[in-house]
Design a protein around this motif. Structure first.
Motif, PDB file in Angstrom:
ATOM      1  N   GLY A  99       0.811  -1.212   0.000  1.00  0.00           N
ATOM      2  CA  GLY A  99       0.000   0.000   0.000  1.00  0.00           C
ATOM      3  C   GLY A  99       0.845   1.262   0.000  1.00  0.00           C
ATOM      4  N   LEU A 100       1.942   1.236   0.746  1.00  0.00           N
ATOM      5  CA  LEU A 100       2.835   2.389   0.797  1.00  0.00           C
ATOM      6  C   LEU A 100       3.500   2.617  -0.562  1.00  0.00           C
ATOM      7  N   LYS A 101       3.901   1.545  -1.222  1.00  0.00           N
ATOM      8  CA  LYS A 101       4.501   1.672  -2.552  1.00  0.00           C
ATOM      9  C   LYS A 101       3.503   2.258  -3.543  1.00  0.00           C
ATOM     10  N   PHE A 103       0.949   4.170  -2.835  1.00  0.00           N
ATOM     11  CA  PHE A 103       0.738   5.571  -2.480  1.00  0.00           C
ATOM     12  C   PHE A 103       1.841   6.451  -3.054  1.00  0.00           C
ATOM     13  N   PHE A 104       3.109   6.059  -2.862  1.00  0.00           N
ATOM     14  CA  PHE A 104       4.216   6.876  -3.366  1.00  0.00           C
ATOM     15  C   PHE A 104       4.256   6.890  -4.888  1.00  0.00           C
ATOM     16  N   THR A 106       1.659   6.609  -6.903  1.00  0.00           N
ATOM     17  CA  THR A 106       0.555   7.470  -7.336  1.00  0.00           C
ATOM     18  C   THR A 106       0.892   8.939  -7.105  1.00  0.00           C
ATOM     19  N   SER A 107       1.468   9.251  -5.955  1.00  0.00           N
ATOM     20  CA  SER A 107       1.864  10.641  -5.678  1.00  0.00           C
ATOM     21  C   SER A 107       2.896  11.126  -6.684  1.00  0.00           C
TER      22      SER A 107
END
Length: 168
Positions: A99-101, A103-104, A106-107
């Protein structure tokens, strides 16, 4: 410590199986017990072969037919894990930290898209002269003179709207 105990239980069970293989089998004999202990099923389940998993599943089905108050804690835990554990179709689809990957990533893509937007906009020509407040107010006056939309619009009595003015 527990690994030694598990290995010892398997050796004893294998001895029982080898001696049972040479013994005459009567048609009324009970099915052979599982050689796989039910304690710590969570750690053992993934390393078991499909046949061992099926054997444990059948054994647990038979155990669950008994009164649940008579089952041990290990048997209850094993039954719950086999029925609802994170294996097979309930295995997690994405690994931890995915999920963190996402998120980054996508950002980062949103940031790149924003930079591309402003880069393209920097090469754009200036807005036309008709897109300013003075021109829009002049359009309002011209609409009143031409009596545009006299019933509900800008030329009607008591009109209090903005008309063509969109800029502040």
């Amino acid at each position: 410590m527990q690994a030694i105990r598990l290995a010892r239980q398997r050796v004893v069970a294998l001895r029982r199986l080898t001696t049972a293989a040479h013994a005459p089998v009567s048609p009324t004999a009970a099915p052979a017990q599982s050689v796989i202990p039910l304690s710590n099923m969570e750690a053992q389940w993934e390393q078991m072969s499909k046949s061992d998993q099926a054997l444990v599943h059948r054994q647990l089905e038979e155990l669950q037919k008994k009164d649940w108050k008579q089952l041990s804690i290990d048997e209850k835990k094993a039954a719950y894990y086999v029925a609802f554990g994170p294996h097979g179709p309930r295995a997690p689809v994405s690994p931890p930290g995915q999920g963190l990957k996402v998120f980054f990533a996508t950002s980062g893509l949103i940031g790149i898209a924003t930079m591309v937007f402003f880069a393209i906009r920097s090469f754009a020509p200036p807005p036309p002269k008709t897109l300013n407040r003075e021109w829009e107010e002049a359009s309002n006056e011209r609409a009143r003179e031409a009596k545009l939309n006299p019933i509900t619009g800008i030329s009607s009595e008591g009109y209090s709207g903005k008309g063509f003015v969109t800029h502040k």
